[in-house]
Design a protein around this motif. Sequence first.
Motif, short mmCIF file in Angstrom:
data_model
loop_
_atom_site.label_atom_id
_atom_site.label_comp_id
_atom_site.label_asym_id
_atom_site.label_seq_id
_atom_site.Cartn_x
_atom_site.Cartn_y
_atom_site.Cartn_z
N VAL A 250 0.80 -1.22 0.00
CA VAL A 250 0.00 0.00 0.00
C VAL A 250 0.84 1.27 0.00
CG1 VAL A 250 -2.00 -1.09 1.06
CG2 VAL A 250 -0.20 -0.15 2.52
N PHE A 251 2.08 1.22 0.51
CA PHE A 251 2.91 2.43 0.56
C PHE A 251 3.90 2.52 -0.61
CE2 PHE A 251 1.71 1.77 5.04
CZ PHE A 251 1.10 2.98 5.29
N GLU A 252 3.78 1.63 -1.58
CA GLU A 252 4.64 1.68 -2.75
C GLU A 252 4.14 2.76 -3.71
OE1 GLU A 252 4.82 -2.15 -4.53
OE2 GLU A 252 5.70 -3.13 -2.75
N ARG A 253 5.08 3.37 -4.40
CA ARG A 253 4.73 4.44 -5.35
C ARG A 253 3.94 3.86 -6.53
NH1 ARG A 253 10.61 7.56 -5.54
NH2 ARG A 253 10.57 8.30 -3.38
N PHE A 254 2.86 4.55 -6.88
CA PHE A 254 2.00 4.23 -8.03
C PHE A 254 1.26 2.90 -7.88
CE2 PHE A 254 5.37 6.95 -9.83
CZ PHE A 254 4.58 7.99 -10.32
N TRP A 255 1.35 2.30 -6.70
CA TRP A 255 0.62 1.04 -6.54
C TRP A 255 -0.83 1.36 -6.21
CZ3 TRP A 255 -2.42 -1.45 -3.02
CH2 TRP A 255 -2.69 -2.81 -3.28
N ARG A 256 -1.75 0.69 -6.85
CA ARG A 256 -3.17 0.85 -6.60
C ARG A 256 -3.82 -0.52 -6.61
NH1 ARG A 256 -5.49 5.36 -10.55
NH2 ARG A 256 -7.11 5.47 -8.95
N GLY B 146 -7.16 9.28 -8.56
CA GLY B 146 -5.95 9.19 -7.74
C GLY B 146 -4.77 8.75 -8.57
N SER B 147 -3.57 9.01 -8.03
CA SER B 147 -2.34 8.69 -8.76
C SER B 147 -1.59 7.50 -8.17
CB SER B 147 -1.41 9.90 -8.75
OG SER B 147 -1.04 10.23 -7.42
N GLY B 148 -2.01 7.02 -6.99
CA GLY B 148 -1.25 5.95 -6.34
C GLY B 148 -0.04 6.46 -5.60
N LEU B 149 0.04 7.77 -5.38
CA LEU B 149 1.20 8.34 -4.69
C LEU B 149 0.86 8.87 -3.30
CD1 LEU B 149 2.87 10.34 -7.61
CD2 LEU B 149 3.58 8.14 -6.68
N GLY B 150 -0.41 8.93 -2.95
CA GLY B 150 -0.81 9.54 -1.69
C GLY B 150 -0.20 8.87 -0.48
N LEU B 151 -0.28 7.55 -0.38
CA LEU B 151 0.27 6.85 0.77
C LEU B 151 1.80 6.85 0.75
CD1 LEU B 151 -2.19 3.85 1.19
CD2 LEU B 151 -2.10 5.98 2.47
N ALA B 152 2.39 6.87 -0.45
CA ALA B 152 3.84 6.98 -0.53
C ALA B 152 4.32 8.31 0.04
CB ALA B 152 4.31 6.83 -1.98
N ILE B 153 3.55 9.37 -0.21
CA ILE B 153 3.89 10.68 0.36
C ILE B 153 3.74 10.64 1.87
CG2 ILE B 153 3.14 13.08 0.48
CD1 ILE B 153 2.44 12.89 -2.48
N GLU C 104 6.30 6.30 12.41
CA GLU C 104 5.94 5.02 11.77
C GLU C 104 4.48 5.07 11.36
OE1 GLU C 104 5.75 0.24 12.89
OE2 GLU C 104 6.60 1.71 14.31
N VAL C 105 4.16 4.52 10.20
CA VAL C 105 2.78 4.47 9.72
C VAL C 105 2.50 3.07 9.20
CG1 VAL C 105 3.42 5.30 7.41
CG2 VAL C 105 1.06 5.56 8.22
N ARG C 106 1.28 2.60 9.42
CA ARG C 106 0.88 1.27 8.94
C ARG C 106 -0.63 1.24 8.71
NH1 ARG C 106 2.42 1.05 14.24
NH2 ARG C 106 0.79 0.46 15.76
N LEU C 107 -1.06 0.33 7.88
CA LEU C 107 -2.47 0.12 7.57
C LEU C 107 -2.86 -1.29 7.95
CD1 LEU C 107 -2.39 2.81 5.98
CD2 LEU C 107 -3.77 1.71 4.22
N GLY C 108 -4.07 -1.44 8.43
CA GLY C 108 -4.58 -2.77 8.77
C GLY C 108 -6.09 -2.78 8.75
N ASN C 109 -6.66 -3.95 8.63
CA ASN C 109 -8.12 -4.11 8.61
C ASN C 109 -8.66 -4.14 10.04
OD1 ASN C 109 -8.61 -4.37 5.74
ND2 ASN C 109 -7.51 -6.31 5.88
N ALA C 110 -9.74 -3.40 10.28
CA ALA C 110 -10.40 -3.41 11.58
C ALA C 110 -11.20 -4.70 11.75
CB ALA C 110 -11.32 -2.19 11.72
N PRO C 111 -11.32 -5.21 12.96
CA PRO C 111 -12.06 -6.46 13.18
C PRO C 111 -13.52 -6.39 12.74
CG PRO C 111 -10.73 -5.92 15.11
CD PRO C 111 -10.70 -4.72 14.20
N ASP C 112 -14.14 -5.21 12.89
CA ASP C 112 -15.55 -5.08 12.54
C ASP C 112 -15.76 -4.39 11.21
OD1 ASP C 112 -14.49 -2.74 13.49
OD2 ASP C 112 -16.24 -2.16 14.68
N GLY C 113 -14.73 -4.40 10.36
CA GLY C 113 -14.87 -3.85 9.03
C GLY C 113 -14.18 -2.51 8.88
N GLY C 114 -13.76 -2.24 7.66
CA GLY C 114 -13.06 -1.00 7.38
C GLY C 114 -11.56 -1.12 7.57
N VAL C 115 -10.86 -0.04 7.30
CA VAL C 115 -9.40 0.01 7.39
C VAL C 115 -9.01 1.05 8.43
CG1 VAL C 115 -7.27 0.55 6.15
CG2 VAL C 115 -9.08 -0.73 5.01
#
Length: 456
Positions: free
Chosen positions: A398-404, A413-420, A431-442
């Motif tokens: 998710v934090f790679e450039r241009f990855w969607r 979107g350009s796929g650069l937002g999370l890279a920035i 430090e930043v990270r993404l994960g799925n919530a137990p009851d849905g959503g990110v």
Amino acid sequence: MRKRSLRARLTLLVAAAVAIAVGVSAVGTWYFVRRELSWQLNQSLRETGERVPFERMQKATRECSAEPVSATGYGKYPPFPEPMQIVFPDGTRCVMGNTAIKVTRREEEVAGGNHGQELVYDGYADDGTPLRVLVRNVDRDAAFVIARPTHELQSTLRSVSILLAAVAALGVLVAATAGLLVSRAALRPVGRLTRAVEHIAQTEDLDTRIPIDGSDEIARLSASFNAMTAALAGSRDRQRQLVADAGHELRTPLTTLRTNIDLLLRSEQTGRSLDPGAKERLLVNVKAQFAELSTLVGDLLQLARGDTDHEPHAELPLHDVVTAAAGRARLRGAEVSTDLSPWYVVGGAASLERAVLNLIDNAAKFSPGGRVEVVLRDGVLTVRDRGPGIAEEELPHVFERFWRSPSARSLPGSGLGLAIVAQAVAEVGGEVRLGNAPDGGVIATLELPGRATPSS
């Protein structure tokens, strides 16, 4: 003037250091030998003088002669082989040996009791022969003088000087040879490093590595050089990848723009006007593509700032930065709820605000109704949406450039937002990270070092 090589300078330095050490040692040895020989000669004079009978001195005084005595001597006493005589305060002398010693004021003063009981000095015989002279007061008005030629002493000192000079010259020669060998061995790793640098300068081959042997300064320098070339190679690869990815991403909006503009131009050139509704849709599409291009170029400039082009850092309230980012997101249509506690960090306000805004925009894009929950507690910022979540196999990218993700490729979107976001957080040591919530959503979690109260 031609400069000497490092090897030559090192060899000269070693040779000069050894030459100085050998020279100082040689001079010190010479003076030590000279002192010891002089002391031994003085002791020999004292011992010889003490063996002369007092009655013989009286006999010589009664039959005084200012010249060397004949072979018969004084009565039953033959002449002494060493230069020996009696001197009176008025300067007259009675020679007891076969060589006469020149009388000086020293002998007269010792004879008169004005110069102590004993005196040793360098003098001369009447014929100019150098002598070591011992003068001793033997009576209230007489001094006993005994001497010995110093030619043996001088000859020994000359031999010692020649020997020491030869040893010093040999030592310097050996030192120069040893210095050359040592410099060759010591500078061999430097030579490898120099050849590697020259090879990289000529070929731009950043994959070149220097073998590391040991843990000394040269090994550390080689390791640092390898790390530097690896970092340069990685930077070059990332730059190439960025250019390639940017070219790929720019190709789609540019192709769409060219197609739409060609269609508009063809309708004008052929005189066949487009339907007003179709023309409006084309213009709206052109405007959207321009906006996408502007966003993409802005994101590229943000990523291309490099590691040394950071925004000036200062202590700032993170809760205010999040509040400002949430306000901008609401203007774009997002429904943002915030629960913020004070937290102060050191960083750039603009880059952190953009990072938080990107997280909120990204969450609003996938959340029904654009609902986003933002919470800041003890330096941990969480941004949560109520969307479908992200597949587990997609989370590492998710934090790679241009990855969607495949599900987001139809969205703007350009796929650069999370890279920035990742770049801005790394600049302040967070430090930043993404994960799925137990009851849905990110849930996006951002941790930044700081404190709950300002430092001043």
